[in-house]
Design a protein around this motif. Sequence first.
Motif, PDB file in Angstrom:
ATOM      1  N   ILE A 191      46.444  56.081 -10.672  1.00 23.09           N
ATOM      2  CA  ILE A 191      47.249  55.456  -9.324  1.00 23.09           C
ATOM      3  C   ILE A 191      48.624  54.526  -9.962  1.00 23.09           C
ATOM      4  O   ILE A 191      49.589  54.705  -9.238  1.00 23.09           O
ATOM      5  CB  ILE A 191      46.241  54.405  -8.591  1.00 23.09           C
ATOM      6  CG1 ILE A 191      45.140  55.318  -7.999  1.00 23.09           C
ATOM      7  CG2 ILE A 191      46.823  53.754  -7.456  1.00 23.09           C
ATOM      8  CD1 ILE A 191      44.130  54.620  -7.185  1.00 23.09           C
ATOM      9  N   ILE A 192      48.388  53.760 -10.896  1.00 22.83           N
ATOM     10  CA  ILE A 192      49.667  52.873 -11.627  1.00 22.83           C
ATOM     11  C   ILE A 192      50.315  53.628 -11.991  1.00 22.83           C
ATOM     12  O   ILE A 192      51.746  53.670 -11.643  1.00 22.83           O
ATOM     13  CB  ILE A 192      48.997  51.738 -11.965  1.00 22.83           C
ATOM     14  CG1 ILE A 192      48.134  50.819 -11.441  1.00 22.83           C
ATOM     15  CG2 ILE A 192      50.285  51.186 -12.856  1.00 22.83           C
ATOM     16  CD1 ILE A 192      47.412  49.747 -12.428  1.00 22.83           C
ATOM     17  N   LYS A 193      50.087  54.680 -12.780  1.00 20.86           N
ATOM     18  CA  LYS A 193      51.031  55.304 -13.547  1.00 20.86           C
ATOM     19  C   LYS A 193      51.866  56.435 -12.633  1.00 20.86           C
ATOM     20  O   LYS A 193      53.052  56.708 -12.595  1.00 20.86           O
ATOM     21  CB  LYS A 193      50.172  56.429 -14.474  1.00 20.86           C
ATOM     22  CG  LYS A 193      51.076  57.409 -15.328  1.00 20.86           C
ATOM     23  CD  LYS A 193      50.385  58.217 -16.277  1.00 20.86           C
ATOM     24  CE  LYS A 193      50.990  59.289 -16.916  1.00 20.86           C
ATOM     25  NZ  LYS A 193      50.318  60.141 -17.775  1.00 20.86           N
ATOM     26  N   ARG A 194      51.146  56.935 -11.661  1.00 25.21           N
ATOM     27  CA  ARG A 194      51.757  57.991 -10.610  1.00 25.21           C
ATOM     28  C   ARG A 194      52.302  57.305  -9.650  1.00 25.21           C
ATOM     29  O   ARG A 194      52.907  57.863  -8.700  1.00 25.21           O
ATOM     30  CB  ARG A 194      50.809  58.894 -10.321  1.00 25.21           C
ATOM     31  CG  ARG A 194      50.222  59.780 -11.360  1.00 25.21           C
ATOM     32  CD  ARG A 194      49.201  60.689 -10.783  1.00 25.21           C
ATOM     33  NE  ARG A 194      48.735  61.523 -12.021  1.00 25.21           N
ATOM     34  CZ  ARG A 194      49.022  62.787 -11.971  1.00 25.21           C
ATOM     35  NH1 ARG A 194      49.929  63.449 -11.293  1.00 25.21           N
ATOM     36  NH2 ARG A 194      48.583  63.569 -13.035  1.00 25.21           N
ATOM     37  N   GLU A 195      52.294  55.846  -9.083  1.00 28.27           N
ATOM     38  CA  GLU A 195      52.740  55.060  -8.205  1.00 28.27           C
ATOM     39  C   GLU A 195      52.387  55.759  -6.952  1.00 28.27           C
ATOM     40  O   GLU A 195      53.292  55.886  -5.835  1.00 28.27           O
ATOM     41  CB  GLU A 195      54.301  55.023  -8.429  1.00 28.27           C
ATOM     42  CG  GLU A 195      54.800  54.323  -9.675  1.00 28.27           C
ATOM     43  CD  GLU A 195      56.433  54.135  -9.455  1.00 28.27           C
ATOM     44  OE1 GLU A 195      57.154  54.459  -8.708  1.00 28.27           O
ATOM     45  OE2 GLU A 195      56.800  53.461 -10.634  1.00 28.27           O
ATOM     46  N   VAL A 196      51.080  55.589  -6.650  1.00 30.32           N
ATOM     47  CA  VAL A 196      50.479  56.217  -5.745  1.00 30.32           C
ATOM     48  C   VAL A 196      50.224  55.135  -4.661  1.00 30.32           C
ATOM     49  O   VAL A 196      49.181  54.521  -4.703  1.00 30.32           O
ATOM     50  CB  VAL A 196      49.053  57.119  -5.638  1.00 30.32           C
ATOM     51  CG1 VAL A 196      48.547  57.516  -4.569  1.00 30.32           C
ATOM     52  CG2 VAL A 196      49.438  58.325  -6.703  1.00 30.32           C
ATOM     53  N   TRP A 197      50.976  54.617  -3.696  1.00 26.05           N
ATOM     54  CA  TRP A 197      51.087  53.443  -3.280  1.00 26.05           C
ATOM     55  C   TRP A 197      50.875  53.618  -1.657  1.00 26.05           C
ATOM     56  O   TRP A 197      51.351  54.818  -1.056  1.00 26.05           O
ATOM     57  CB  TRP A 197      52.024  52.571  -3.493  1.00 26.05           C
ATOM     58  CG  TRP A 197      52.007  52.076  -4.881  1.00 26.05           C
ATOM     59  CD1 TRP A 197      53.120  52.521  -5.840  1.00 26.05           C
ATOM     60  CD2 TRP A 197      50.987  51.150  -5.834  1.00 26.05           C
ATOM     61  NE1 TRP A 197      52.763  52.059  -7.143  1.00 26.05           N
ATOM     62  CE2 TRP A 197      51.616  51.136  -6.973  1.00 26.05           C
ATOM     63  CE3 TRP A 197      50.056  50.546  -5.115  1.00 26.05           C
ATOM     64  CZ2 TRP A 197      50.727  50.450  -7.933  1.00 26.05           C
ATOM     65  CZ3 TRP A 197      49.193  49.787  -6.105  1.00 26.05           C
ATOM     66  CH2 TRP A 197      49.641  49.794  -7.606  1.00 26.05           C
ATOM     67  N   GLY A 198      50.396  52.858  -0.793  1.00 32.07           N
ATOM     68  CA  GLY A 198      50.232  53.088   0.716  1.00 32.07           C
ATOM     69  C   GLY A 198      49.180  54.015   0.932  1.00 32.07           C
ATOM     70  O   GLY A 198      49.147  54.608   2.198  1.00 32.07           O
ATOM     71  N   GLU A 199      48.134  54.259   0.293  1.00 32.09           N
ATOM     72  CA  GLU A 199      47.203  55.001   0.490  1.00 32.09           C
ATOM     73  C   GLU A 199      45.554  54.519   0.543  1.00 32.09           C
ATOM     74  O   GLU A 199      45.490  53.276   0.000  1.00 32.09           O
ATOM     75  CB  GLU A 199      47.207  56.074  -0.671  1.00 32.09           C
ATOM     76  CG  GLU A 199      48.344  56.742  -0.862  1.00 32.09           C
ATOM     77  CD  GLU A 199      48.630  58.024   0.331  1.00 32.09           C
ATOM     78  OE1 GLU A 199      47.671  58.249   1.274  1.00 32.09           O
ATOM     79  OE2 GLU A 199      49.513  58.611   0.329  1.00 32.09           O
ATOM     80  N   VAL A 200      44.792  55.179   1.047  1.00 28.85           N
ATOM     81  CA  VAL A 200      43.115  54.922   1.011  1.00 28.85           C
ATOM     82  C   VAL A 200      42.741  56.225   0.555  1.00 28.85           C
ATOM     83  O   VAL A 200      43.016  57.030   0.812  1.00 28.85           O
ATOM     84  CB  VAL A 200      42.824  54.611   2.532  1.00 28.85           C
ATOM     85  CG1 VAL A 200      41.197  54.275   2.358  1.00 28.85           C
ATOM     86  CG2 VAL A 200      43.593  53.422   3.048  1.00 28.85           C
TER      87      VAL A 200
END
Length: 264
Positions: A191-200
């Motif tokens: 999640i951090i590496k791919r910058e997957v933000w604003g998700e559940v």
Amino acid sequence: MKQTISILGSGWLGVPVAKRLLKRFAQVKISTRTDEKMAHLAALGLQPYLIDIENLQDNIDPFLNSDILLINITSKNVAAFALLLEKIEQSSIQKLLFISSTGVYPNNSGLCKESDDLSEVLHPLLTIESLFRNSRHFQTTILRFAGLIGGRRHPGRFFATTKVPAKTISSAQAPVNLIHLDDCVEMIEQIIKREVWGEVLNGCADTHPTKAQFYTHNALALGLEKPRLSDDSAINKVVCNDKVKALLDYQFIHPDLMQIDDYE
């Protein structure tokens, strides 16, 4: 320039994640509530802070002087989290990853997806999730983990005992929703590496054997007494992991719960 991350919580999951992230971040800060753990955490190359969100002190400010905050504690104290949020909003935190639980889904909800309407569900974790998701000061991703196994958490010990009679597994025909420690750590890093933000996102293994199958298998694997079974309620909850696999292009390290033998 490498970023800095702060990890609130240094338990079963927090320490393995922190050790993994040491290579990715210039500095990894981590919290504990006990003085006894400070030296141990420092010896791992981490920067420890003595923090209790139910009794916030001034040292929370340097702890929050980071780019990313990972919150991984068991507290469900909504008021304490509201005060913590005020501190976070005054800090340099830009991204926040909150470890929640698939326990927010009702037991009779069938297939559970992140898009499910939980507006009628009363659960403190949902309230805490909303506190962070509604803030405009940073981006938040919510990661809802299923039941946690791996490391020192061998599922064979959950319902088994050397004593007679053995413990009873209630709702024995209910499907299990679990995830191994290895996948928890890997998922957080991705999640951090791919910058997957604003998700559940839901974090749960692919397979869902019954409680009777899974816990009996693991108890016998330890040479323990076979647990007794009681099918005293109808639980049909199955946590769907399609979204996390699609967004992260994620392949589980331990997809089949009945094949796991990686325990300490």
